[in-house]
Motif scaffolding. Structure first.
Motif, PDB file in Angstrom:
ATOM      1  N   HIS A   8       0.832  -1.205   0.000  1.00  0.00           N
ATOM      2  CA  HIS A   8       0.000   0.000   0.000  1.00  0.00           C
ATOM      3  C   HIS A   8       0.869   1.258   0.000  1.00  0.00           C
ATOM      4  CE1 HIS A   8      -3.309  -2.580   2.104  1.00  0.00           C
ATOM      5  NE2 HIS A   8      -3.205  -2.824   0.815  1.00  0.00           N
ATOM      6  N   PHE A   9       2.000   1.185   0.677  1.00  0.00           N
ATOM      7  CA  PHE A   9       2.917   2.317   0.691  1.00  0.00           C
ATOM      8  C   PHE A   9       3.437   2.619  -0.711  1.00  0.00           C
ATOM      9  CE2 PHE A   9       7.502   3.398   0.813  1.00  0.00           C
ATOM     10  CZ  PHE A   9       7.407   4.701   1.294  1.00  0.00           C
ATOM     11  N   GLN A  10       3.874   1.593  -1.414  1.00  0.00           N
ATOM     12  CA  GLN A  10       4.470   1.803  -2.725  1.00  0.00           C
ATOM     13  C   GLN A  10       3.456   2.190  -3.784  1.00  0.00           C
ATOM     14  OE1 GLN A  10       6.886  -1.606  -3.746  1.00  0.00           O
ATOM     15  NE2 GLN A  10       8.038  -1.540  -1.845  1.00  0.00           N
ATOM     16  N   SER A  11       2.228   1.673  -3.673  1.00  0.00           N
ATOM     17  CA  SER A  11       1.239   1.926  -4.724  1.00  0.00           C
ATOM     18  C   SER A  11       0.340   3.122  -4.430  1.00  0.00           C
ATOM     19  CB  SER A  11       0.363   0.684  -4.928  1.00  0.00           C
ATOM     20  OG  SER A  11      -0.349   0.365  -3.739  1.00  0.00           O
ATOM     21  N   ILE A  12       0.178   3.495  -3.157  1.00  0.00           N
ATOM     22  CA  ILE A  12      -0.789   4.544  -2.802  1.00  0.00           C
ATOM     23  C   ILE A  12      -0.112   5.732  -2.131  1.00  0.00           C
ATOM     24  CG2 ILE A  12      -2.877   5.074  -1.485  1.00  0.00           C
ATOM     25  CD1 ILE A  12      -3.561   2.062  -1.633  1.00  0.00           C
ATOM     26  N   ILE A  13       0.655   5.484  -1.078  1.00  0.00           N
ATOM     27  CA  ILE A  13       1.196   6.581  -0.271  1.00  0.00           C
ATOM     28  C   ILE A  13       2.384   7.244  -0.954  1.00  0.00           C
ATOM     29  CG2 ILE A  13       2.233   7.171   1.946  1.00  0.00           C
ATOM     30  CD1 ILE A  13       0.680   4.886   3.205  1.00  0.00           C
ATOM     31  N   LEU A  14       3.347   6.462  -1.410  1.00  0.00           N
ATOM     32  CA  LEU A  14       4.572   7.013  -1.986  1.00  0.00           C
ATOM     33  C   LEU A  14       4.312   7.935  -3.179  1.00  0.00           C
ATOM     34  CD1 LEU A  14       7.676   7.064  -1.892  1.00  0.00           C
ATOM     35  CD2 LEU A  14       7.666   5.047  -3.380  1.00  0.00           C
TER      36      LEU A  14
ATOM     37  N   THR B  86       1.882   9.819  -3.699  1.00  0.00           N
ATOM     38  CA  THR B  86       1.012  10.946  -3.336  1.00  0.00           C
ATOM     39  C   THR B  86       1.785  11.980  -2.548  1.00  0.00           C
ATOM     40  OG1 THR B  86      -0.867   9.434  -3.209  1.00  0.00           O
ATOM     41  CG2 THR B  86      -1.149  11.602  -2.229  1.00  0.00           C
ATOM     42  N   TYR B  87       1.857  13.166  -3.085  1.00  0.00           N
ATOM     43  CA  TYR B  87       2.549  14.249  -2.398  1.00  0.00           C
ATOM     44  C   TYR B  87       1.620  14.909  -1.377  1.00  0.00           C
ATOM     45  CZ  TYR B  87       5.051  18.631  -1.692  1.00  0.00           C
ATOM     46  OH  TYR B  87       5.703  19.697  -1.133  1.00  0.00           O
ATOM     47  N   ARG B  88       2.185  15.355  -0.290  1.00  0.00           N
ATOM     48  CA  ARG B  88       1.501  16.071   0.774  1.00  0.00           C
ATOM     49  C   ARG B  88       0.757  15.146   1.738  1.00  0.00           C
ATOM     50  NH1 ARG B  88       1.264  21.599  -0.118  1.00  0.00           N
ATOM     51  NH2 ARG B  88       0.750  21.674   2.091  1.00  0.00           N
ATOM     52  N   SER B  89       0.924  13.869   1.622  1.00  0.00           N
ATOM     53  CA  SER B  89       0.377  12.992   2.653  1.00  0.00           C
ATOM     54  C   SER B  89       1.137  13.257   3.944  1.00  0.00           C
ATOM     55  CB  SER B  89       0.528  11.527   2.231  1.00  0.00           C
ATOM     56  OG  SER B  89       0.078  10.660   3.238  1.00  0.00           O
ATOM     57  N   ARG B  90       0.406  13.453   5.015  1.00  0.00           N
ATOM     58  CA  ARG B  90       1.035  13.936   6.247  1.00  0.00           C
ATOM     59  C   ARG B  90       0.956  12.945   7.407  1.00  0.00           C
ATOM     60  NH1 ARG B  90       3.192  14.889  10.046  1.00  0.00           N
ATOM     61  NH2 ARG B  90       3.643  16.812  11.172  1.00  0.00           N
ATOM     62  N   HIS B  91      -0.098  12.157   7.475  1.00  0.00           N
ATOM     63  CA  HIS B  91      -0.292  11.266   8.616  1.00  0.00           C
ATOM     64  C   HIS B  91      -0.488   9.800   8.226  1.00  0.00           C
ATOM     65  CE1 HIS B  91      -1.539  15.287  10.114  1.00  0.00           C
ATOM     66  NE2 HIS B  91      -0.965  14.899  11.222  1.00  0.00           N
TER      67      HIS B  91
ATOM     68  N   LYS C 276      17.108   2.750 -11.259  1.00  0.00           N
ATOM     69  CA  LYS C 276      17.069   3.710 -12.357  1.00  0.00           C
ATOM     70  C   LYS C 276      15.831   3.560 -13.225  1.00  0.00           C
ATOM     71  CE  LYS C 276      22.114   4.021 -12.662  1.00  0.00           C
ATOM     72  NZ  LYS C 276      23.309   3.852 -13.528  1.00  0.00           N
ATOM     73  N   LEU C 277      15.156   2.429 -13.104  1.00  0.00           N
ATOM     74  CA  LEU C 277      13.948   2.221 -13.904  1.00  0.00           C
ATOM     75  C   LEU C 277      12.740   2.941 -13.310  1.00  0.00           C
ATOM     76  CD1 LEU C 277      14.313  -1.582 -14.763  1.00  0.00           C
ATOM     77  CD2 LEU C 277      14.995   0.403 -16.140  1.00  0.00           C
ATOM     78  N   GLN C 278      12.861   3.344 -12.060  1.00  0.00           N
ATOM     79  CA  GLN C 278      11.768   4.073 -11.416  1.00  0.00           C
ATOM     80  C   GLN C 278      11.753   5.525 -11.906  1.00  0.00           C
ATOM     81  OE1 GLN C 278       9.369   3.133  -9.473  1.00  0.00           O
ATOM     82  NE2 GLN C 278       9.970   1.152  -8.638  1.00  0.00           N
ATOM     83  N   PRO C 279      10.581   6.136 -11.985  1.00  0.00           N
ATOM     84  CA  PRO C 279      10.525   7.559 -12.340  1.00  0.00           C
ATOM     85  C   PRO C 279      11.314   8.395 -11.332  1.00  0.00           C
ATOM     86  CG  PRO C 279       8.343   6.563 -12.433  1.00  0.00           C
ATOM     87  CD  PRO C 279       9.238   5.551 -11.806  1.00  0.00           C
ATOM     88  N   ALA C 280      11.879   9.482 -11.798  1.00  0.00           N
ATOM     89  CA  ALA C 280      12.695  10.336 -10.928  1.00  0.00           C
ATOM     90  C   ALA C 280      11.903  10.825  -9.730  1.00  0.00           C
ATOM     91  CB  ALA C 280      13.247  11.511 -11.731  1.00  0.00           C
ATOM     92  N   ILE C 281      10.629  11.150  -9.946  1.00  0.00           N
ATOM     93  CA  ILE C 281       9.824  11.664  -8.845  1.00  0.00           C
ATOM     94  C   ILE C 281       9.599  10.602  -7.776  1.00  0.00           C
ATOM     95  CG2 ILE C 281       7.657  11.065  -9.982  1.00  0.00           C
ATOM     96  CD1 ILE C 281       8.342  14.128  -7.791  1.00  0.00           C
ATOM     97  N   THR C 282       9.476   9.342  -8.188  1.00  0.00           N
ATOM     98  CA  THR C 282       9.297   8.252  -7.228  1.00  0.00           C
ATOM     99  C   THR C 282      10.562   8.043  -6.415  1.00  0.00           C
ATOM    100  OG1 THR C 282       7.725   7.182  -8.720  1.00  0.00           O
ATOM    101  CG2 THR C 282       8.665   5.827  -6.973  1.00  0.00           C
TER     102      THR C 282
ATOM    103  N   TYR D  70      11.327   9.641   2.272  1.00  0.00           N
ATOM    104  CA  TYR D  70      10.799   8.713   3.272  1.00  0.00           C
ATOM    105  C   TYR D  70      11.927   7.997   4.009  1.00  0.00           C
ATOM    106  CZ  TYR D  70       5.814   9.072   2.301  1.00  0.00           C
ATOM    107  OH  TYR D  70       4.522   9.525   2.213  1.00  0.00           O
ATOM    108  N   LEU D  71      12.953   7.596   3.272  1.00  0.00           N
ATOM    109  CA  LEU D  71      14.076   6.907   3.902  1.00  0.00           C
ATOM    110  C   LEU D  71      14.780   7.818   4.900  1.00  0.00           C
ATOM    111  CD1 LEU D  71      16.057   4.520   4.084  1.00  0.00           C
ATOM    112  CD2 LEU D  71      17.301   5.536   2.145  1.00  0.00           C
ATOM    113  N   ALA D  72      15.069   9.039   4.473  1.00  0.00           N
ATOM    114  CA  ALA D  72      15.770   9.973   5.356  1.00  0.00           C
ATOM    115  C   ALA D  72      14.943  10.295   6.592  1.00  0.00           C
ATOM    116  CB  ALA D  72      16.100  11.250   4.586  1.00  0.00           C
ATOM    117  N   SER D  73      13.651  10.536   6.388  1.00  0.00           N
ATOM    118  CA  SER D  73      12.798  10.896   7.518  1.00  0.00           C
ATOM    119  C   SER D  73      12.639   9.724   8.477  1.00  0.00           C
ATOM    120  CB  SER D  73      11.429  11.352   7.000  1.00  0.00           C
ATOM    121  OG  SER D  73      10.665  11.940   8.017  1.00  0.00           O
TER     122      SER D  73
END
Length: 701
Positions: free
Chosen positions: A412-418, A420-425, A455-461, A468-471
Motif C-alpha cells: 500500500h505504501f508503494q502503490s498509494i502513499i509514496l 502521493t505528495y503532501r500525505s502527512r499522517h 534507475k527504472l523508477q521515475p525520478a519523482i518516485t 521517506y528513507l531519510a525521515s
C-alpha cells in the motif's frame, strides 16, 4: 340460485376473503340452523333482537315449518353485526378478520406469483408487494395505529411464502423483490431477522441477478444509520451495535453460502463508501465496519485495507491543502477544536445539531473552517481504527504474521502513499509498525533504498523514496545507530555513483536533469542534522548518545566515511547546496561549523551570486508531477528550482490517534555547547518545516 353478500377485504393483507354469509349459505341449512344451541348464527340473531335491529324490509318473508327463513329471505340477509365479534388477540390494528394460517398464505403467495409471471392477473401480486412496502413507523401518528400496517404474523407468513417460492422470483418479479429488500427489518425481533437473512441468502443463491442488489442494500447500513433505524412500534428498541451485528450476520451468511459472494462484495464496499461531504461519524463507522468484514472474508483483506488507505490519503492531502490557506490563528483554532474531547462529541453528534451547523445562514469562512475540522475528525478516527486493527498482529503474532502484514503495508505504501505528495499522517502506520522489531526496520529501509537506487523508477518516485528513507532513519526512535550508519554509507556510495554519471555533462546546478542526486544529497544532510551523534567516531566505537553529549567539543570527531561522503557531495560540480531546501542547508551549515566538520557558509554566499540555468528536456516538462513536488524560489533575478523540504515523518498532530506514535519519533535535540536560545529558535523553524503549515515562505507553483 342463492345470492351471496359481497366478499370483504382483509385490510391487513389486502387480499379478498369470503364473506360470512357465503360460508353459511354454502353449508347444509338444516344442521346449521336446526337449533339455536348448535349454531353460532343463533347468537347473532338474538344479539340483533336485543339491539332492536331487524332484517331489512326487502328481506322479510314467511318461514317454513321448521321456523327457518325461506331461501329468498336468506339470500337477502346482511350480517353486518359479524364485525362486532371478538377475534384472535394476535391480530393488531382491528383488521376485521382472523389471521390466516401459514399454509393458506403460502398457497396465496404461490398463486399470486404464478399468475403474475404468466401475465393473467397481478392484483394479488401487487397486494403482497404493498405488504412489504408499508413502513410500520407510520402507524404511530397522533397516538393512533394506522389500519394499513400489516401485523407481525402477516408479514412473517408472507415472507415464509416467498422463501418457499424463491425459485420463481425471476426478473419479472423485480418489483416485489425490491419491496422486500427495502422493507423495514432491522428493528424487528430476532426470529424475523433470521428468517429475513435466510430469504436473502436463498434469493441470492437461486437468482444470481439479485446478488448485487442484496449486497448493496446490506452495505448501506455499514455507515451512519438513518434516523429511526431499530425503533419500531410494538418492538423493543434495537441498539446501534446490535443493528451492525445483524447486518454483518447477513453478509457473512451470503458470502459463505455463495462462492462468488465475496468477489461481488468487494466492488460494492468501494462504491458505497461515504462521500467527501458525509459526516465524520459516517466515515468512522464505515471504516470500523469494513475492518469487521475482514474477519469473515479474509480473502478481501488486501482490497479492503487498500480501499481504506486510499480514502485516508485523500482526506489527509485535502487537509494539508486547506491548511495552507489558513493563518496561524485559524490553524490553532482548528487544532484546538479537534481535541480528543471534541472528537468524541463529533462522533456522537445528533441530527439536530448537524442540521444547525450546516444551516445556510453560516458564512462561507465559517463553513470552510468547519469542513477542515470535519476532515481532521474523519482522518483521526479512521487512522485510529487502522492502528487498532494492525496492533494485535505486531504485538503477539508470529514472525510470519508480522512479515506478511508488513508486506501488505509496504504494498500500500508503494502503490498509494509514496506516489502521493503532501500525505502527512497516513504513512505513520508504516512508521509505527516497522519499528516494532529490528527485522521489520530492515525491511522498510531496504524497500526504500531499492526504490532510490532503481534507475527504472521515475525520478519523482525515487525522490519521494529518498525523503521517506531519510525521515524514517532521522526520526525513528527505535532505529539503531548501526542502521543509521549503514544507511548513511549506502547513500554516500550512491551519491558517488551519481556524480560519476552526471558530472561529465554538468554545466551548473539543475534539478530537472539531476533530480536523483539532489534528493539523495538532501536526505544525507537531513539524516546528519538529526542523527549526527550516531555518526561520530565515539558512537561507532560503542558509546551511547548520552556519552557522546558529555564529550568536549574538540573530542567530537567523525570517521573518514562520513567526512568523505559529505565533502565530496557538497563540493561537487552539481552544487547541491544551491538546490537543496534552504531550511535544511542553513541548519547543516550551522551544525557542521560548530562541530568543526566543515565550513560551508562561503559556498552559500557564492551561491547567492550564481545565476541558475535549467536544462529542461521535453519529458521533464511534460511530467505534471514535477509541478507538484518542486518549489520555485528566486535566486537574484533568476528563477531557479529548489527541492521542497518534504520529510513525511515530522511530528504527528492528530489528537486522538497520536498516542500510538508518541514514543516512536525523535524530537530535535540541540548541540551541546551551542547557544541554546539561538539553537532552540532555529531548531523550531527547522523542525516545523513540514508541519501542517509550511515555513519556507514560498508559494507552490
Amino acid at each position: 340460485m342463492v345470492a351471496l353478500a359481497t366478499p370483504s377485504r382483509n385490510p391487513a393483507t389486502g387480499i379478498r376473503q369470503p364473506s360470512r354469509s357465503k360460508m353459511l349459505a354454502t353449508s347444509s341449512p338444516v344442521p346449521i340452523l336446526k337449533t339455536a344451541k348448535e349454531t353460532p348464527t343463533a347468537g347473532i340473531k338474538h344479539k340483533m333482537e336485543d339491539m332492536n335491529l331487524s332484517l331489512s324490509p326487502s328481506s322479510s318473508g314467511s318461514s317454513d315449518g321448521e321456523g327457518l327463513p325461506s331461501p329468498r329471505k336468506r339470500a337477502r340477509v346482511q350480517f353486518k353485526e359479524v364485525e362486532m365479534v371478538s377475534f384472535d388477540e394476535r391480530v393488531q390494528g382491528n383488521t376485521g378478520a382472523p389471521e390466516k394460517s401459514a399454509a393458506v398464505v403460502h398457497e396465496e403467495v404461490r398463486r399470486a406469483i404464478q399468475r403474475h409471471i404468466s401475465g393473467t392477473d397481478s392484483e394479488a401480486y401487487d397486494r403482497i408487494k404493498e405488504i412489504f412496502s408499508v413502513d410500520p413507523r407510520r402507524g404511530e401518528e397522533d397516538g393512533m395505529f394506522s389500519y394499513d400496517v400489516p401485523t407481525h404474523t402477516t408479514l412473517r407468513y408472507h415472507l415464509l411464502g416467498l422463501l418457499s417460492n424463491v425459485a420463481s422470483l425471476d426478473r419479472s418479479c423485480n418489483g416485489l423483490v425490491n419491496a422486500v429488500l427495502n422493507s423495514v427489518w432491522l428493528g424487528r425481533d430476532e426470529s424475523y431477522v433470521k428468517l429475513y437473512i435466510r430469504f436473502l441468502g436463498n434469493l441470492a443463491a437461486a437468482q444470481g441477478s439479485y446478488l448485487g442488489p442484496v449486497l448493496k442494500m446490506l452495505v448501506t447500513y455499514l455507515g451512519e444509520l438513518p434516523k429511526g433505524t431499530g425503533k419500531l412500534p410494538g418492538y423493543a428498541p434495537v441498539l446501534v451495535p446490535e443493528i451492525y451485528t445483524r447486518v454483518h450476520m447477513a453478509l457473512r451468511h451470503i458470502v459463505h453460502l455463495i462462492p462468488s459472494g465475496s468477489g461481488s462484495l468487494s466492488p460494492v464496499l468501494s462504491m458505497q463508501f461515504p462521500f467527501d461531504t458525509d459526516s465524520p461519524k459516517a466515515n468512522i463507522a464505515y471504516t470500523q465496519n469494513l475492518i469487521r468484514v475482514i474477519g469473515y472474508t479474509p480473502e478481501l483483506q488486501a482490497d479492503i485495507l487498500a480501499l481504506l488507505t486510499e480514502k485516508i490519503v485523500k482526506i489527509d492531502v485535502q487537509i494539508q491543502v486547506d491548511m495552507d490557506d489558513l493563518d496561524d490563528e485559524e490553524e490553532e483554532e482548528v487544532l484546538h477544536a479537534v481535541s480528543p474531547g471534541a472528537i468524541v462529541f463529533g462522533e456522537d453528534d445528533d441530527d439536530d445539531n448537524a442540521s444547525v451547523v450546516s444551516d445556510d445562514s453560516i458564512d462561507t469562512e465559517s463553513r470552510r473552517i468547519k469542513t477542515i475540522k470535519d476532515n481532521v475528525l474523519k482522518l483521526d478516527g479512521m487512522i485510529d481504527s487502522l492502528f487498532e486493527y494492525y496492533t494485535p498482529t505486531f504485538a503477539s503474532g508470529t514472525l510470519d504474521d508480522k512479515e506478511n502484514t508488513l508486506d501488505l503495508l509496504l504494498s500500500h505504501f508503494q502503490s498509494i502513499i509514496l506516489p502521493t505528495y503532501r500525505s502527512r499522517h497516513s504513512q505513520f502506520l508504516l512508521f509505527h509498525f516497522s519499528q516494532s522489531s529490528p527485522d521489520l526496520v530492515d525491511r522498510f529501509t531496504t524497500a526504500c533504498i531499492e526504490i532510490v537506487f532503481n534507475k527504472l523508477q521515475p525520478a519523482i518516485t525515487r525522490q519521494s523514496a529518498a525523503a521517506y528513507l531519510a525521515s524514517f532513519v532521522a526520526r525513528g526512535a527505535h532505529i539503531s545507530g548501526e542502521i543509521v550508519r549503514d544507511v548513511f554509507g549506502l547513500l554516500g556510495g550512491h551519491l558517488r555513483d551519481l556524480r560519476d554519471l552526471y558530472e561529465p555533462s554538468c554545466r551548473g546546478p539543475d534539478l530537472r536533469r539531476y533530480g536523483p542526486f539532489y534528493s539523495t544529497a538532501q536526505a544525507l544532510l537531513y539524516i546528519f542534522c538529526f542523527r549526527w551523534r550516531d555518526l561520530t567516531t565515539a558512537a561507532t566505537e560503542g558509546d551511547s548518545i548520552e556519552q557522546v553529549d558529555e564529550l568536549e567539543l574538540e573530542d567530537i570527531t567523525f570517521p573518514p566515511m562520513v567526512k568523505e561522503a559529505l565533502h565530496q557531495t557538497i563540493y561537487s560540480k552539481l552544487n547541491p547546496l544551491k538546490v537543496c531546501s534552504p531550511a535544511i542547508v542553513s541548519e547543516f551549515a550551522r551544525m557542521s561549523q560548530h562541530l568543526n566538520l566543515m565550513y560551508v557558509f562561503s559556498i552559500l554566499e557564492t551561491n547567492k551570486r550564481i545565476r541558475m540555468t535549467s536544462f529542461r528536456n521535453l519529458s521533464a516538462l511534460a511530467d505534471p508531477r514535477f509541478s507538484i513536488v518542486e518549489r520555485e524560489t528566486r535566486a537574484g533575478d533568476d528563477l531557479g528550482y529548489q527541492l521542497d523540504a518534504y520529510f513525511p515523518f515530522d511530528p504527528y498532530q492528530l489528537p486522538r490517534s497520536r498516542h500510538w506514535v508518541e514514543a516512536d519519533y525523535i524530537h530535535w535535540r540541540g548541540i551541546p555547547g551551542d547557544d541554546q536560545d539561538e539553537s532552540d529558535s532555529e531548531a523550531d523553524d527547522f523542525e516545523s518545516d513540514d508541519d501542517l503549515s509550511d515555513e519556507t515562505g514560498t508559494d507552490e507553483e
